[in-house]
Design an enzyme around this catalytic site. Structure first.
Site, mmCIF file in Angstrom:
data_model
loop_
_atom_site.group_PDB
_atom_site.id
_atom_site.type_symbol
_atom_site.label_atom_id
_atom_site.label_comp_id
_atom_site.label_asym_id
_atom_site.label_seq_id
_atom_site.Cartn_x
_atom_site.Cartn_y
_atom_site.Cartn_z
ATOM 1 C CE LYS A 1 -1.705 3.012 2.150
ATOM 2 N NZ LYS A 1 -1.454 4.440 1.842
ATOM 3 C CD GLU B 1 13.844 1.626 9.364
ATOM 4 O OE1 GLU B 1 14.250 2.737 9.767
ATOM 5 O OE2 GLU B 1 14.423 0.560 9.618
ATOM 6 C CB CYS C 1 13.567 9.584 7.173
ATOM 7 S SG CYS C 1 14.497 8.597 6.012
ATOM 8 C CD GLU D 1 10.304 13.608 10.635
ATOM 9 O OE1 GLU D 1 9.185 13.139 10.895
ATOM 10 O OE2 GLU D 1 11.192 12.978 10.019
#
Ligand code: NAD
Length: 498
Positions: free
Chosen positions: A180, A255, A289, A390
């Site tokens: 997905k 992750e 990331c 972040e």
């Protein structure tokens, strides 16, 4: 074999066929550099589509798991060859759906090529162990066996590379899968799937359902026929994934987010460090990331570094990634742009100094896209939210520090642990940093980005849950160990007793 040169209506890939979503709903894929441009319409799938995909994967599992790994690998090898042939076309599709500049989307497709060749090679390795038994006339060994039906959920920032990081080791190990991809970048997954299909992957081995997280992702997690889940995305959704996998004990690989740092020591090659900080901070519009959203600079060179870095950030050319002069593309979507703008305001409220940028670009050349200026805050305190959370956009915070020990403590004092880097010519500091930085990846004299596919990739703390992507480390997630003994003594032998 056409890709999206013109807007098209795409379908899910289930049991080797391109099929419509059973709900009949679609979602638009638009170019973030020009939202008037419709790249394509993809299915907005639901739990019915996921069930069909998982059923197909389950039905294909036995045949695929019994196919010799070198034969599975030959299909991957052929897929890699197709990706090589179509690299430019797929890179252009990716820039149109995702916005990053063409050099970077070529790199993204290249990473998928590298991963596919690497895993094709693993088909003839995938080594187990043999070891002496503690008893006479007895063999002891271990082999890797397929882990089952894999659910793979991916983000938008590496639209072909990350799906390949998951699909290729999953497939070569003999698993079947349901993928997905992120709702913002379905076309690159369509292209990858097309390559595997053309390479001869049997029906049902890889199934793809397009759609959003709650409707098309969540049902994968709940499905009892799914044995393992690999997820890359935000820490917030990673927690949901982890909790959803727990009741049925699904093997779960996460992750997640990062708050990466570049440390620049007084003795660093400053021009090299500035090049690295620009690439680390503004490459992929800061939407990696591993993006270096914090740059800590020792006070002896701080002013000099800041002046040059700000001037370079200011001069970056922001625009459509297909224009060869563009150095930085748009944010992926309106929501990501608003997050960036929200954090700029947080930085201002926290009294960090806004040295350049800080605004959405809305002039005629940028008005149709989700563009934001490259932004630098200076004189930041490491505890500020802009240095802790972040942002996932083109915002870099410069943090001055006194000693090497201060730098280590600033670097480690965040809840994430993906990537860190140090620029220094002092070998002792370089080695100590490699040992003491609490991240899954450490660079010396290079930015925080630039992972290679044959080494493990992943992070500590709130970035990951201990598994690794890439390299042979990926095989550990996508296979189970089976331990084999043969006793040829013709008598009962008792381990630990006789
Ligand atoms: P996201 O968490 O919003 O979405 C990731 C994927 O999860 C998408 O496919 C989404 O549709 C799906 N999803 C959302 N809700 C779900 C649910 N309830 N159940 C199942 N699936 C669901 O992340 P994003 O915005 O696509 O990507 C950005 C994030 O990804 C950043 O935090 C970035 O750091 C992280 N990221 C991490 C790595 C890494 O390797 N550590 C690599 C790339 C990106």
């Amino acid at each position: 074999m056409a890709t999206a040169f013109a807007p098209r209506v795409y379908k899910n890939f289930i049991n080797g066929e391109w099929v419509e979503s059973c709900g009949g709903k679609g979602m638009e894929n638009r170019n973030p550099a020009n939202r008037d441009e419709l790249v394509g319409t993809f299915p907005a799938s639901n739990s019915g589509d996921v069930s069909a995909a998982v059923d197909a994967a389950r039905a294909a599992f036995r045949g695929w798991s019994l196919t010799p790994a070198p034969k599975r690998a030959e299909i991957l090898f052929r897929a890699a060859e197709i990706l090589v042939r179509r690299k430019e076309e797929f890179a252009r599709d990716m820039t149109r759906e995702m916005g990053k500049v063409l050099a970077e989307t070529r790199g993204d497709v290249q990473e998928a090529i590298d991963m596919t060749y690497l895993m094709a090679g693993e088909g003839r390795r995938m080594f187990g162990h043999t070891t002496p038994s503690e008893l006479p006339n007895k063999t002891a060994s271990s082999v890797r066996v397929p882990a089952g039906v894999a659910g793979l959920i991916t983000p938008w920032n590496f639209p072909m590379a990350i799906p390949s990081w998951k699909c290729m080791p999953a497939l070569v190990c003999g698993n079947t899968a349901v993928l997905k991809p992120a709702e913002d970048t379905p076309l690159s997954t369509f292209n990858l799937t097309q390559a595997l299909d053309e390479a001869g992957l049997p029906a049902g081995v890889l199934n793809v359902v397009f759609g959003d997280g709650p409707d098309a992702g969540a049902p994968i997690l709940k499905n009892l026929q799914v044995d393992l889940v690999s997820f890359t995305g935000s820490t917030e959704i990673g927690r949901i994934v982890s909790e959803a996998c727990a009741p049925t004990f699904k093997k779960c690989h996460l992750e997640m987010g990062g708050k990466n740092i570049i440390v620049v020591m007084d003795d660093a090659n400053l021009d090299l460090a500035i090049d690295g900080a620009l690439w680390g901070g503004f490459g992929t519009t800061g939407q990696r990331c591993t993006a270096a959203s914090r740059v800590a600079v020792q006070k002896g060179v701080y002013r000099h570094f800041a002046e040059k870095f700000i001037a370079r950030a200011k001069s970056l050319k922001v625009g459509d990634g297909l224009d060869p002069d563009t150095q930085m593309g748009p944010c992926i979507n309106e929501q990501q742009l608003s997050t960036v703008m929200k954090y700029v305001q947080i930085g201002i409220d926290e009294r960090a100094k806004l040295a350049t940028g800080g605004h959405r670009l809305e002039d005629a050349a940028h008005a149709k896209g989700w563009f934001h200026e490259p932004t630098v805050f200076t004189d930041c305190d490491p505890q500020m939210r802009i240095c802790q959370e972040e942002i996932f956009g083109p915002v870099v915070s410069l943090i001055p520090f006194d000693t090497f020990d201060d730098a280590l403590s600033i670097a480690n004092n965040v809840r994430y642990g993906l990537s860190a880097s140090i620029y220094t010519r002092n070998i002792n500091h370089a080695l100590q940093a490699q040992r003491d930085l609490e991240t899954g990846i450490v660079y010396v004299n290079a930015p925080t980005i630039g992972a290679e596919v044959h080494l493990p990739f992943g992070g500590t703390k709130n970035t990951g849950n201990g598994h690794r992507e890439s390299g042979t480390a990926a095989l550990d997630f996508y296979s189970d160990w089976k331990t084999l003994y043969i006793d040829f003594s013709d008598r009962l032998q008792r381990a630990q007793i006789d």
